[in-house]
Design a protein around this motif. Structure first.
Motif, PDB file in Angstrom:
ATOM      1  N   VAL A   1       0.839  -1.208   0.000  1.00 28.69           N
ATOM      2  CA  VAL A   1       0.000   0.000   0.000  1.00 28.69           C
ATOM      3  C   VAL A   1       0.871   1.253   0.000  1.00 28.69           C
ATOM      4  O   VAL A   1       0.781   2.092  -0.888  1.00 28.69           O
ATOM      5  CB  VAL A   1      -0.945   0.009   1.221  1.00 28.69           C
ATOM      6  CG1 VAL A   1      -1.796   1.281   1.212  1.00 28.69           C
ATOM      7  CG2 VAL A   1      -1.826  -1.224   1.220  1.00 28.69           C
TER       8      VAL A   1
ATOM      9  N   ASP B   1      -3.305  -8.179   0.532  1.00 28.91           N
ATOM     10  CA  ASP B   1      -4.705  -8.348   0.925  1.00 28.91           C
ATOM     11  C   ASP B   1      -5.326  -7.058   1.437  1.00 28.91           C
ATOM     12  O   ASP B   1      -6.527  -7.012   1.686  1.00 28.91           O
ATOM     13  CB  ASP B   1      -4.791  -9.413   2.031  1.00 28.91           C
ATOM     14  CG  ASP B   1      -3.980  -9.031   3.258  1.00 28.91           C
ATOM     15  OD1 ASP B   1      -2.777  -8.727   3.104  1.00 28.91           O
ATOM     16  OD2 ASP B   1      -4.535  -9.030   4.371  1.00 28.91           O
ATOM     17  N   LYS B   2      -4.518  -5.994   1.585  1.00 29.22           N
ATOM     18  CA  LYS B   2      -5.032  -4.745   2.147  1.00 29.22           C
ATOM     19  C   LYS B   2      -5.704  -3.889   1.074  1.00 29.22           C
ATOM     20  O   LYS B   2      -5.348  -3.930  -0.108  1.00 29.22           O
ATOM     21  CB  LYS B   2      -3.897  -3.942   2.800  1.00 29.22           C
ATOM     22  CG  LYS B   2      -3.166  -4.682   3.919  1.00 29.22           C
ATOM     23  CD  LYS B   2      -4.093  -5.067   5.048  1.00 29.22           C
ATOM     24  CE  LYS B   2      -3.351  -5.780   6.175  1.00 29.22           C
ATOM     25  NZ  LYS B   2      -4.243  -6.255   7.236  1.00 29.22           N
ATOM     26  N   GLU B   3      -6.652  -3.080   1.523  1.00 32.47           N
ATOM     27  CA  GLU B   3      -7.327  -2.153   0.620  1.00 32.47           C
ATOM     28  C   GLU B   3      -6.317  -1.145   0.068  1.00 32.47           C
ATOM     29  O   GLU B   3      -5.419  -0.698   0.784  1.00 32.47           O
ATOM     30  CB  GLU B   3      -8.436  -1.415   1.383  1.00 32.47           C
ATOM     31  CG  GLU B   3      -9.322  -0.548   0.507  1.00 32.47           C
ATOM     32  CD  GLU B   3     -10.426   0.127   1.300  1.00 32.47           C
ATOM     33  OE1 GLU B   3     -11.122   0.968   0.713  1.00 32.47           O
ATOM     34  OE2 GLU B   3     -10.584  -0.192   2.501  1.00 32.47           O
ATOM     35  N   ASN B   4      -6.461  -0.811  -1.202  1.00 33.46           N
ATOM     36  CA  ASN B   4      -5.572   0.125  -1.918  1.00 33.46           C
ATOM     37  C   ASN B   4      -4.179  -0.451  -2.177  1.00 33.46           C
ATOM     38  O   ASN B   4      -3.261   0.297  -2.534  1.00 33.46           O
ATOM     39  CB  ASN B   4      -5.432   1.456  -1.160  1.00 33.46           C
ATOM     40  CG  ASN B   4      -6.754   2.187  -1.018  1.00 33.46           C
ATOM     41  OD1 ASN B   4      -7.566   2.177  -1.949  1.00 33.46           O
ATOM     42  ND2 ASN B   4      -6.984   2.799   0.128  1.00 33.46           N
ATOM     43  N   SER B   5      -3.978  -1.761  -1.985  1.00 33.06           N
ATOM     44  CA  SER B   5      -2.700  -2.370  -2.367  1.00 33.06           C
ATOM     45  C   SER B   5      -2.573  -2.335  -3.887  1.00 33.06           C
ATOM     46  O   SER B   5      -3.567  -2.413  -4.613  1.00 33.06           O
ATOM     47  CB  SER B   5      -2.613  -3.806  -1.844  1.00 33.06           C
ATOM     48  OG  SER B   5      -3.648  -4.602  -2.395  1.00 33.06           O
TER      49      SER B   5
ATOM     50  N   GLY C   1      -6.387  -6.694  -2.612  1.00 35.66           N
ATOM     51  CA  GLY C   1      -7.267  -6.389  -1.492  1.00 35.66           C
ATOM     52  C   GLY C   1      -7.925  -7.649  -0.963  1.00 35.66           C
ATOM     53  O   GLY C   1      -7.292  -8.705  -0.848  1.00 35.66           O
ATOM     54  N   ASN C   2      -9.221  -7.547  -0.672  1.00 32.28           N
ATOM     55  CA  ASN C   2      -9.908  -8.724  -0.123  1.00 32.28           C
ATOM     56  C   ASN C   2     -10.135  -9.811  -1.165  1.00 32.28           C
ATOM     57  O   ASN C   2     -10.607 -10.904  -0.845  1.00 32.28           O
ATOM     58  CB  ASN C   2     -11.232  -8.321   0.528  1.00 32.28           C
ATOM     59  CG  ASN C   2     -12.147  -7.587  -0.451  1.00 32.28           C
ATOM     60  OD1 ASN C   2     -11.924  -7.603  -1.660  1.00 32.28           O
ATOM     61  ND2 ASN C   2     -13.178  -6.941   0.091  1.00 32.28           N
TER      62      ASN C   2
END
Length: 694
Positions: free
Chosen positions: A107, A136-140, A167-168
């Motif tokens: 990210v 797995d993180k948002e905005n990766s 992300g997810n």
């Protein structure tokens, strides 16, 4: 199952703090079967972060060693802290490894610490794998971060796997070497993965002329050709493989383990390490300049040698020495020679480290990392050999401390214990230094940063029960003169007992900065007899140590004694010492005396967004910018700043940059203190002891 040197992999994990090194170690140990369940940083149950201060702070402070064995390969994992305050631990880790795993956040991408750590790896010519973590993180964004890696670190950063989703939706990785799974990606990612796969094969083919020729002719290479050429390219540093991972969810871990097994170098691949032959009874401080350099191969058939990379002071086990065997093999209860100290050591039980746990072993072979306890004289950086061997590896360079505190025991009990405790702590951590300042008479501890020193002081209290008061150390000011001066002084004492008489004429003049002290005898005709010339010099040196304006040592001065008078009965050694001391002080008072302060050379790595604030703050602390450059996308500022200001500035720098800036500091020179500040310092240091002879 017996492990040979070719089956060993020594991997150091490096990253800016918070990128997931310790969690990745948990994944690897779990998947490798070393642990039955994964620990967590929040619960304080990880293998690597086992000390109470690490559990409390929720981040790594110490180097830790653990290992797993899978498919006939043993992988030693060296987890290191992510803060530059603990740089000594990182340096030790790099020195004992053959390859680095550099973690980067998917990210936020590259940080200041990432650039610094990469530079350390590159200086060692160490092969590396880059892990882009937290996919797995948002905005990766794998592609964006990969671009910054290629721009800021090296064009040789080439992905060998591609993320399936972000992300997810991140649920796996696609192999770009075999191209397996690329067809299952969606349109944009399918094209991007195919593009990266082609670029990877092209890079692999470029490593060998024959492969390049075949690839240009046929457009393909065999699986074995790709494997051999990729491995050779990685070991040579021509290819830096990039792998997408989520250490938190355990995605990509199997691929990382498989890649390490096949492509990471063994000690044999990295070849011999350089050492020197040591003359009998020589130590690291007295190695003969003519000692010949030798190459020590990681061969179990050679004489035993090992390099100690870390010392741990365990309150229950005692001192634990972690070492890498460089050649030959080592058995439990063997007698060895500490070549660095020129003394013998008797080993006890050998073991492998798994965090704080000790896995017993009777034998440790070349290339492997092991440990033993309760060595009496061995310290970090020492070389151990068998009795037939007398070679020494270079001491590890931990750099110069960047910050200091003065400490004072709180009670008599603390005072009785503090010396022994400080010896143990400095032995465990060579980047932590302790000195008794001969000028200020303070006990001064120095380290790589405020966090580093506060951690050590916390250990003093928690582990050894020693409590101290912390203060900013006094600056070691000095005094000098800026002009020429002349004086004469007659010392005459007639009251009670034997008399004293001496008269000394002298002149003083400044020397260039750093020149020290020069004494000149220009007395003619025996006006001062030769034995008393020495008395004059002794008196001048005593006066120099007492100072002329603020009780700080006088430096960089030439003193010429050119005339004087004696008495046939009352002239004595002590009389000429006293007369010369007074004459010196008076001459210096006539020669524009000034106060000098130490000025430090500072190199700061700063995020570009903070450059304006940092330079403004630096100027307000009497700092002078010497230059600026960009290294790997990070602004590097060179400056000179007085040490007194640096004590205050280090915390301000951390506040301005939210802890993202790092700096190194070394002594540069002494400069005159500005007159407005000098008057305050002089007033605070009024002479509280009489001038010599008064």
């Amino acid at each position: 199952m017996a492990i040979s040197t070719k089956d060993i992999r020594n991997i150091v994990l490096i990253s800016h703090s918070g990128e997931g090194k310790t969690t990745l170690v948990e994944d690897l140990l779990f998947q490798g079967g070393t642990i039955s369940r994964k620990g967590s940083i929040s619960d304080g149950t990880t293998v690597s972060d086992y000390n109470s201060d690490e559990k409390f702070k929720k981040h790594s402070i110490n180097l830790s060693v653990s290992f797993y064995e899978k498919d006939g390969v043993k992988v030693n994992l060296i987890d290191t802290p992510g803060y530059f305050d603990y740089i000594g631990e990182i340096i030790s880790g790099i020195n004992c490894a053959d390859m680095a795993l550099l973690l980067v956040d998917a990210v936020s991408g590259i940080k200041v610490g990432t650039i610094k750590f990469w530079k350390m790896i590159a200086e060692k010519n160490m092969p590396a794998i880059i892990i882009i973590n937290k996919l797995d993180k948002e905005n990766s964004d794998f592609v964006r971060v990969l671009g910054t890696l290629q721009e800021s670190l090296s064009k040789a950063c080439i992905p060998v796997y591609y993320p399936a989703g972000l992300g997810n939706k991140f649920n796996g990785v696609v192999n770009l070497i075999t191209k397996e799974g690329i067809d299952k990606l969606d349109g944009i990612n399918k094209n991007k993965a195919a593009e990266f796969s082609t670029a990877l094969i092209e890079n692999i083919s470029e490593s060998d002329d024959k492969l390049m020729e075949k690839y240009l002719e046929t457009g393909e290479l065999s699986d074995n050709e790709v494997k051999l050429a990729l491995r050779a390219g990685i070991i040579a540093g021509k290819i830096i493989p990039v792998i997408p991972v989520s250490s938190e969810k355990g995605i990509g871990i199997d691929e990382v383990m498989n890649f390490i097994k096949i492509y990471a170098p063994s000690p044999l691949d990295m070849g011999p390490r350089e050492a020197v032959n040591v003359l009998k009874d020589a130590t690291s401080e007295s190695v003969d300049a003519g000692s010949t350099k030798v190459s020590i191969a990681p061969d179990t058939g050679m004489n035993f040698s090992a390099h100690v990379l870390k010392t741990i002071s365990d309150p229950f086990t005692g001192q634990i020495s972690i070492f890498r065997v460089m050649s030959g093999s080592l058995r439990s209860n063997q007698s060895v020679k500490n070549v660095t100290k020129s003394a013998s050591e008797k080993l006890g039980q050998l073991f492998f480290m798994k965090g704080k746990d000790m896995i017993l072993s009777d034998n440790i072979i070349a290339g492997d990392i092991g440990a033993t306890a309760k060595l009496k004289i061995t310290e970090t950086g020492d070389t151990l050999c068998d009795e037939r061997n007398s070679i020494m590896f270079s001491k590890i360079n931990f750099g110069e401390p960047a910050i200091s505190f003065s400490i004072k025991p709180k009670s008599r009990v603390d005072e009785d214990k503090i010396s022994g405790v400080l010896v143990k702590l400095s032995s465990e951590d060579p980047s932590f230094a302790v000195v008794r300042d001969s000028q200020t008479h303070e006990l001064v501890v120095s380290g790589m940063g405020e966090m580093h020193l506060k951690t050590v002081i916390h250990r003093m209290e928690e582990r050894y029960g020693v409590h101290v008061e912390i203060g900013t150390p006094k600056v070691a000011y000095k005094e000098t003169i800026m002009a020429k001066g002349d004086a004469q002084y007659r010392h005459k004492k007639q009251s009670g007992g034997a008399g004293q008489f001496a008269e000394v004429w002298m002149k003083v003049e400044p020397l260039e900065r750093g020149a020290g002290f020069e004494f000149v005898d220009e007395v003619v005709g025996g006006a001062i007899p030769k034995p008393f010339i020495g008395s004059c010099e002794k008196g001048i040196k005593i006066a120099m140590s007492e100072g002329i304006i603020a009780h700080f040592p006088v430096v960089d001065v030439r003193v010429t004694v050119y005339d004087g008078k004696t008495h046939p009965v009352d002239s004595k050694d002590i009389a000429f010492q006293i007369a010369a001391a007074h004459a010196f002080r008076q001459a210096c008072q006539n020669a524009k005396p000034v106060l000098l302060e130490p000025v430090m050379r500072v190199e700061l790595a700063i995020p570009e967004s903070n450059m304006g604030d940092v330079t403004g703050s630096l100027t307000s602390h009497r700092g002078r910018v010497q230059g600026m450059k960009i290294e790997g996308g990070v602004d590097v500022l060179s400056a000179e700043i007085p040490l007194d200001e640096m004590y205050k500035y280090s915390n301000e720098l951390k506040s301005i940059t939210a802890g993202r800036a790092t700096y190194t500091m070394s002594f540069s020179h002494y400069d005159p203190v500005p007159s407005n500040l000098a008057q305050k310092i002089i007033a605070e240091n009024k002479r509280d002891t009489p001038v010599y002879g008064e």
